[in-house]
Design an enzyme around this catalytic site. Structure first.
Site, mmCIF file in Angstrom:
data_model
loop_
_atom_site.group_PDB
_atom_site.id
_atom_site.type_symbol
_atom_site.label_atom_id
_atom_site.label_comp_id
_atom_site.label_asym_id
_atom_site.label_seq_id
_atom_site.Cartn_x
_atom_site.Cartn_y
_atom_site.Cartn_z
ATOM 1 N N CYS A 118 0.925 -1.108 0.265
ATOM 2 C CA CYS A 118 0.022 -0.025 0.048
ATOM 3 C C CYS A 118 0.820 1.316 -0.093
ATOM 4 C CB CYS A 118 -0.853 0.015 1.106
ATOM 5 S SG CYS A 118 -0.234 -0.106 2.859
ATOM 6 N N HIS A 132 -2.099 1.390 7.171
ATOM 7 C CA HIS A 132 -2.166 1.552 5.819
ATOM 8 C C HIS A 132 -2.239 2.650 5.106
ATOM 9 C CE1 HIS A 132 -4.187 -0.353 2.105
ATOM 10 N NE2 HIS A 132 -5.113 0.459 2.091
ATOM 11 N N ASN A 179 -8.475 4.160 -2.570
ATOM 12 C CA ASN A 179 -7.563 2.915 -1.929
ATOM 13 C C ASN A 179 -7.105 2.125 -3.108
ATOM 14 O OD1 ASN A 179 -6.796 1.069 0.009
ATOM 15 N ND2 ASN A 179 -8.861 0.300 0.595
#
EC number: 3.4.22.-
Length: 444
Positions: free
Chosen positions: A150, A289, A309
């Protein structure tokens, strides 16, 4: 994926308030046995398990995730939750595959606060709403897969936006270059956006390849070796620095409105079953994240951030999530960072005189005869991130990263290929052969 509690994911922003009309927790899949829902889940996502034992474990995971989904729905009347592609994973599996790891972000904030330039934002005139997707500064949603990368998607998304807003064409850039090549981070095991920017500045003169020439292949968790084929790789963008952004949501909104999408870290523990709407009760225990902040809207009953995302377009609102503004929901205001792109830069054309050199880093190395770094010590100053020939056909290099110093020796004079590396904590004494060593990084 793989250090402080600071900042480690499209549809047009509209003021949608789902209010209490969202189904209450008890109404989600009421009357349908979990086993039947699990069979439907398997058909929808093409799941097949090798053994009965695994099938039973996956069903147990599924039932637990149904419970968590209902708990999230009960706390979030402005959002909708449901069964997603992650529902046969345990909480530990989900965190290992899709989140970054709290330890990385826990150390990052301390390091960043000491060593990185902080940006200023004009707070006097913050627009009511901004959406950089509508202005062409955001590439399509991507999918990191079962890889803790990520951090790379967050960093690359930020660079894509900064490159476009510096006057260039929007181009999809390579996360794989960072995942495979960036040795300041840990590929599928996690990393940090600021370290990704540092690695580019120190190792590629800020150049990042295009996604077309260096596509992402680590969605299954495998990280191939770094590719250096100059004939195949195409430079898509170049950065010349990076900044920390003020850790207040007003400062973040002001900076984003003027300068573009921001790379942030947050706690994504509430995201597994998210479907749509605005999260107003988002878990905020630890940063784990990296995502991309692309906009906000303060015109409705519930003001919210718009976040890109990296879990694919089949998650959330076509790959995006909205989170309430003003309360540091999900800890989203604790690690906001951005790369910087010079407006006059063009890919592959800058020279060393046109692009400022990375800030020099010196390592004060103390080697002692005893075990406590106090007796018979010899002190040396070494320039970090530079290959030093040792006179015998080999060479060495020393690198600084949050909380650690890495020393590598090579059998060639160019510090390329596999080296023999040794790590020590930054500024702390460590055993070294028959004595001890202490490496301390100084950022000038």
């Amino acid at each position: 994926m793989a250090t402080s509690r600071a900042a480690l994911c499209a549809v047009a922003v509209v003021c949608v308030v789902l209010a209490a009309a969202c189904a209450p927790a008890r109404a989600i899949h009421v009357g349908t046995p979990a086993a039947a829902l699990f069979e439907e889940f398997k058909r929808t996502y093409g799941r097949a398990y090798e053994t009965l034992a695994e099938e039973q474990q996956r069903l147990a995971n599924f039932e637990r995730n149904l419970e968590l989904m209902r708990e999230h729905q009960a706390r979030n009347p402005h959002a909708q939750f449901g069964i997603t592609k992650f529902f046969d994973l345990s909480e530990a599996e989900f965190a290992a595959r899709y989140l970054n790891g709290a330890a990385y972000f826990a150390a990052a904030k301390r390091h960043a606060a000491q060593h990185y330039r902080k940006a200023r934002a004009d707070l006097s005139a913050v627009p009511d709403a901004v959406d950089w997707r509508e202005k062409g500064a955001v590439t399509p949603v991507k999918d990191q897969g079962a890889c803790g990368s990520c951090w790379a998607f967050s960093a690359v998304g930020n660079i894509e936006g900064q490159w476009y807003l510096a006057g260039h064409e929007l181009v999809s850039l390579s996360e794989q270059q960072l995942v495979s090549c960036d040795d300041m981070n840990d590929g599928c095991d996690g990393g940090l956006m600021l370290q990704a920017f540092d690695w580019l500045l120190q190792n590629t003169n800020g150049h990042l390849h295009t996604e077309d020439s260096y596509p992402y292949v680590s969605g299954n968790g495998y990280v191939p070796e770094c590719s250096n084929s100059s004939e195949e790789l195409v430079v898509g963008a170049q950065i010349d620095g990076h900044v920390l952004i003020g850790s207040s949501e007003k400062a973040m909104a002001a900076w984003l409105a003027k300068n573009g999408p921001i790379a942030i870290a947050l706690d994504a523990s509430s995201f597994m079953s998210y479907k749509s709407g605005v999260l107003t009760a988002c878990i905020g225990k630890q940063l784990n994240h990296g995502v991309l902040l692309v906009g906000y809207d303060m015109t409705g009953e519930v003001p919210y951030w718009v976040i890109k995302n990296s879990w694919g377009g089949d998650w959330g609102e076509q790959g995006y999530v909205r989170v309430v503004m003003g309360v540091n929901a999900c800890l989203l205001s604790e690690y906001p960072v951005s790369a910087h792109v010079r407006e006059s830069a063009a890919p592959g054309t800058s020279t060393s005189s046109e692009t400022p050199a990375p800030r020099p880093v010196m390592v004060e190395q103390v080697i002692c005869f005893d075990k406590n770094c106090t007796q018979g010590c010899r002190k040396t100053l070494i320039k970090a991130n530079e290959c030093h020939k040792n006179g015998g056909g080999g060479a060495s290099m020393i690198k600084c990263s949050p909380q650690k110093v890495t020393m590598c020796t090579y059998s060639n004079e160019f510090c390329v290929g596999g080296g023999l590396c040794f790590e020590t904590p930054d500024g702390k004494c460590a055993p070294y052969f028959l004595g001890s060593i202490m490496n301390t990084c100084h950022y000038t």
